[in-house]
Design a protein around this motif. Structure first.
Motif, PDB file in Angstrom:
ATOM      1  N   ALA A   1     -18.610 -14.782  -0.111  1.00  0.00           N
ATOM      2  CA  ALA A   1     -19.254 -13.605  -0.685  1.00  0.00           C
ATOM      3  C   ALA A   1     -18.480 -12.365  -0.287  1.00  0.00           C
ATOM      4  N   VAL A   2     -18.427 -11.413  -1.191  1.00  0.00           N
ATOM      5  CA  VAL A   2     -17.772 -10.126  -0.944  1.00  0.00           C
ATOM      6  C   VAL A   2     -18.830  -9.040  -1.036  1.00  0.00           C
ATOM      7  N   ALA A   3     -19.048  -8.323   0.059  1.00  0.00           N
ATOM      8  CA  ALA A   3     -19.990  -7.208   0.064  1.00  0.00           C
ATOM      9  C   ALA A   3     -19.263  -5.950  -0.366  1.00  0.00           C
ATOM     10  N   GLY A   4     -19.654  -5.423  -1.500  1.00  0.00           N
ATOM     11  CA  GLY A   4     -19.051  -4.206  -2.020  1.00  0.00           C
ATOM     12  C   GLY A   4     -18.100  -4.472  -3.164  1.00  0.00           C
ATOM     13  N   VAL A   5     -18.350  -3.838  -4.303  1.00  0.00           N
ATOM     14  CA  VAL A   5     -17.447  -3.929  -5.452  1.00  0.00           C
ATOM     15  C   VAL A   5     -16.816  -2.550  -5.615  1.00  0.00           C
ATOM     16  N   GLY A   6     -15.825  -2.298  -4.767  1.00  0.00           N
ATOM     17  CA  GLY A   6     -15.158  -1.000  -4.764  1.00  0.00           C
ATOM     18  C   GLY A   6     -13.666  -1.172  -4.639  1.00  0.00           C
ATOM     19  N   GLY A   7     -13.017  -0.203  -3.980  1.00  0.00           N
ATOM     20  CA  GLY A   7     -11.562  -0.225  -3.881  1.00  0.00           C
ATOM     21  C   GLY A   7     -11.023  -1.457  -3.199  1.00  0.00           C
ATOM     22  N   LEU A   8     -11.666  -1.899  -2.122  1.00  0.00           N
ATOM     23  CA  LEU A   8     -11.294  -3.137  -1.453  1.00  0.00           C
ATOM     24  C   LEU A   8     -11.914  -4.343  -2.142  1.00  0.00           C
ATOM     25  N   GLY A   9     -13.197  -4.235  -2.449  1.00  0.00           N
ATOM     26  CA  GLY A   9     -13.932  -5.385  -2.954  1.00  0.00           C
ATOM     27  C   GLY A   9     -13.416  -5.925  -4.264  1.00  0.00           C
ATOM     28  N   HIS A  10     -12.992  -5.046  -5.180  1.00  0.00           N
ATOM     29  CA  HIS A  10     -12.554  -5.553  -6.484  1.00  0.00           C
ATOM     30  C   HIS A  10     -11.250  -6.334  -6.359  1.00  0.00           C
TER      31      HIS A  10
ATOM     32  N   GLY B   1      -4.862  -4.151  -0.602  1.00  0.00           N
ATOM     33  CA  GLY B   1      -4.547  -5.540  -0.923  1.00  0.00           C
ATOM     34  C   GLY B   1      -4.369  -6.406   0.298  1.00  0.00           C
ATOM     35  N   VAL B   2      -3.532  -5.942   1.249  1.00  0.00           N
ATOM     36  CA  VAL B   2      -3.291  -6.768   2.436  1.00  0.00           C
ATOM     37  C   VAL B   2      -4.520  -6.839   3.333  1.00  0.00           C
ATOM     38  N   THR B   3      -5.331  -5.791   3.325  1.00  0.00           N
ATOM     39  CA  THR B   3      -6.517  -5.776   4.178  1.00  0.00           C
ATOM     40  C   THR B   3      -7.501  -6.878   3.790  1.00  0.00           C
ATOM     41  N   VAL B   4      -7.630  -7.150   2.494  1.00  0.00           N
ATOM     42  CA  VAL B   4      -8.563  -8.205   2.076  1.00  0.00           C
ATOM     43  C   VAL B   4      -7.888  -9.560   1.946  1.00  0.00           C
ATOM     44  N   PHE B   5      -6.560  -9.583   1.815  1.00  0.00           N
ATOM     45  CA  PHE B   5      -5.851 -10.861   1.693  1.00  0.00           C
ATOM     46  C   PHE B   5      -5.613 -11.525   3.045  1.00  0.00           C
ATOM     47  N   ALA B   6      -5.225 -10.745   4.051  1.00  0.00           N
ATOM     48  CA  ALA B   6      -4.868 -11.315   5.349  1.00  0.00           C
ATOM     49  C   ALA B   6      -5.985 -12.145   5.974  1.00  0.00           C
ATOM     50  N   PRO B   7      -7.274 -11.754   5.878  1.00  0.00           N
ATOM     51  CA  PRO B   7      -8.301 -12.596   6.483  1.00  0.00           C
ATOM     52  C   PRO B   7      -8.376 -14.013   5.901  1.00  0.00           C
TER      53      PRO B   7
END
Length: 339
Positions: free
Chosen positions: A174-183, A155-161
């Motif tokens: 755009a989000v590359a990858g619909v996986g654990g981070l991407g979703h 969660g924090v890895t994709v939110f902080a940016p």
């Protein structure tokens, strides 16, 4: 006191119960009785020694949720009372004295305590010690523990940016990858107010991506799909642990757009100068968040009902959870239950 953890004793081996003595509690330390712990791809990297830095026995894990059981003499127990439900992520301490810490960037502290790199001190354990109590974050009541655990890293890895790079609600992203981070990234960006496109190799996850908040979808396996989207996005977030055609992803950006890479590709990231320089585009990496960013993420997730889609595994089935993540079968985060 002997604490039971779950350790790999050499690269790629099955995890086994492992007893260790945590020793006396330091002044700023706190012990957290773990109830739930996410299984992240970087845990697999440590267990399998993908990065060449693993120390064995290796107790991985860095997405823990539990209850504060003990506190050192210098812990402010008015702010962190015994019994508080907390989350502990990839960083369990920092020096709180260096220039990075004093400017609120504890995640960049040269002396930070990386939970997953401790050797036998990771979060696949019944009792997790944080080296500084300020890195144990109270979990809002609105977030169940099983959903809170993956937020502590994924969660924090994709939110902080979004905070660091000034992503705006009017931006096309755009989000590359619909996986654990991407979703999770799709959910955060949609609630942020952005126009969100999901990028995946095939259309097999398109319906799910749209349910997470994507309004558009690009299947890179379709000929010309990436090229057709050139010059479209202000911000592209790469969440995949794979090598991508980086020049093609830079081509997706408008002038002065940013490609933020938070997944860990196995090989070097190479780009052609002409993909980067003429339009003043930027490539940046990302590490887990500072205390301030983590608290904001938890508040935002609670307010907007954001959470991971999880598969639960009792700790007795920890090796099944590891195998599921190693094989890329998790939809979308595997979470251990220790109670």
């Amino acid at each position: 006191m002997t604490v039971t953890s779950y350790a790999a004793h050499s690269a790629g081996t099955r995890l086994e119960p492992y007893g260790r003595e945590p020793g006396p509690l330091g002044a700023l330390e706190a012990d957290v009785r773990v109830t739930h712990c996410g299984v992240c791809h970087s845990d697999i990297g440590q267990i399998d020694d993908e990065y060449g830095i693993t120390r064995y026995p290796c107790v991985a894990g860095h997405e823990a949720v539990g209850v504060v059981e003990a506190a050192g003499s210098a812990v402010d127990t008015e702010l962190l009372p015994i019994g508080t439900r907390v989350g502990v992520g990839a960083i369990a301490g920092a020096c709180f004295r260096c220039a990075f810490c004093l400017s609120g960037r504890h995640n960049l502290c040269p002396q930070r305590d990386d939970t997953v790199m401790r050797g036998d001190g990771g979060a696949f354990t019944e009792l997790l010690r944080v080296s500084d109590w300020r890195t144990a974050y109270p979990i809002p009541d609105a977030i169940p523990s099983a959903q809170a655990a993956p937020l502590m890293c994924a969660g924090v890895t994709v939110f902080a940016p979004l905070l660091r790079h000034g992503v705006r609600p009017v931006d096309r992203v755009a989000v590359a990858g619909v996986g654990g981070l991407g979703h999770l990234a799709l959910q955060f960006l949609a609630r942020w107010g952005c126009d969100v496109t999901a990028i995946s190799r095939s259309r097999s996850k398109e319906d799910e991506a749209r349910s997470f908040g994507a309004t558009s979808f690009i299947a890179t396996g379709e000929e010309g799909a990436l090229e057709a989207a050139a010059g479209t996005f202000d911000f592209v977030l790469s969440t995949v642990s794979a090598d991508l055609p980086w020049d093609a992803y830079l081509d997706l950006l408008v002038p002065q757009g940013r490609l933020s890479i938070v997944g860990v590709p196995p090989e070097k990231i190479a780009v052609h100068p002409m993909s980067l320089l003429p339009a003043e585009k930027t490539v940046s990496g990302g590490v887990p968040a500072s205390p301030a960013e983590t608290r904001l993420m938890l508040d935002f997730a609670a307010r907007h009902g954001i959470g991971p889609q999880v598969e639960l595994f009792p700790v007795a089935e920890i090796n099944d959870a590891i195998d599921t993540v190693r094989a890329g079968r998790a939809r979308y985060r595997a979470v251990l239950t220790l109670v």
